[in-house]
Design a protein around this motif. Structure first.
Motif, mmCIF file in Angstrom:
data_model
loop_
_atom_site.group_PDB
_atom_site.id
_atom_site.type_symbol
_atom_site.label_atom_id
_atom_site.label_comp_id
_atom_site.label_asym_id
_atom_site.label_seq_id
_atom_site.Cartn_x
_atom_site.Cartn_y
_atom_site.Cartn_z
ATOM 1 N N GLN A 36 -4.893 8.565 7.907
ATOM 2 C CA GLN A 36 -4.353 9.595 7.005
ATOM 3 C C GLN A 36 -3.305 10.455 7.703
ATOM 4 N N ILE A 106 -2.458 10.900 -2.929
ATOM 5 C CA ILE A 106 -3.909 11.070 -2.763
ATOM 6 C C ILE A 106 -4.618 10.920 -4.107
ATOM 7 N N LYS A 137 -8.789 13.114 4.545
ATOM 8 C CA LYS A 137 -7.510 13.466 3.908
ATOM 9 C C LYS A 137 -7.225 14.957 4.044
#
Length: 247
Positions: A36, A106, A137
């Motif tokens: 990420q 996302i 994330k």
């Protein structure tokens, strides 16, 4: 409207609470976090680079256009550009653009996993999906977005200097003199405080709307749009709130 707000706010807090549990496999979590960081940091560098350069250049030219009085020294242009970019443009403008780039990614990624039942499959296997999919994330965005904001600040000031010299508005020496005049290190702290807050907002809000998608492909698009809009509104609200509190 009020009930919908409290419903979403309560669900959002429950999502954050559900993220924090003992990791099933720390190596997998670390791998996911690093992936990420690369997606958010390296993947967004190009757009940040372009926006920052032109943002600095336009700020310099417009400031030079307005400060035409012979009483005001040319170095004042650099002071105005420096403080404008550090305090407002680098953290806020960059974060609003990143809300569109990172937020939609996302939300659509998690939304696709939800409607294709990949999240359900992970939960059946005993994996805490909130911790495995959402926490990396949010941590990656909270780490990488301040880095991108710092880069945006440097590039914006450099772009402003180059634009000023090329247009003949002021010399490089005058710009560097103004850059050092009355510099407050607290302004950099303020910009970083805003960027950490904005990074958390972008990742958490987008993850919430993507994770809770119900329906099909049409709903993924709606969730991505809603995530970006809500993130931008919250960024602007927190921009005002932090400015009122910290400055």
């Amino acid at each position: 409207m009020e009930f919908r707000f409290f419903y979403h706010f309560g669900n959002f807090l429950l999502m954050l609470k559900g993220m924090f549990s003992r990791p099933e496999n720390m190596k997998l979590y670390w791998k996911q976090f690093m992936q990420q960081c690369v997606d958010i940091g390296v993947g967004s560098f190009g757009i940040v680079f372009i926006i920052s350069l032109f943002m600095g250049g336009v700020t310099t030219l417009q400031t030079a256009y307005q400060l035409v009085s012979p009483i005001i020294p040319k170095s004042t242009i650099a002071q105005v550009v420096r403080d404008t970019i550090i305090l407002e443009f680098a953290p806020t403008l960059t974060s609003i653009v990143l809300a569109g780039v990172i937020g939609s990614k996302i939300a659509s990624e998690l939304g696709n996993m939800r409607i294709s039942e990949q999240i359900d499959a992970l939960e059946i296997m005993g994996i805490n999906t909130k911790g495995y999919l959402i926490l990396p994330k949010i941590l990656a965005a909270t780490l990488m977005i301040p880095v991108l904001v710092a880069i945006a600040g440097f590039l914006g000031i450099w772009g402003g200097k180059e634009a000023g010299v090329l247009s003949g508005a002021l010399s490089g020496e005058q710009f560097m003199m103004g850059l050092r005049q009355e510099f407050k290190a607290y302004n950099v702290f303020f910009a970083m405080a805003k960027s950490y807050t904005f990074g958390f907002i972008i990742a958490s809000v987008s993850a919430y709307y993507g994770y809770n998608v119900q329906g099909g492909a049409l709903e993924i698009g709606k969730a991505s749009t809603t995530a970006v809009v809500v993130s931008c509104v919250l960024i602007l609200f927190m921009d005002y709130a932090l400015t009122a509190i910290l400055l």
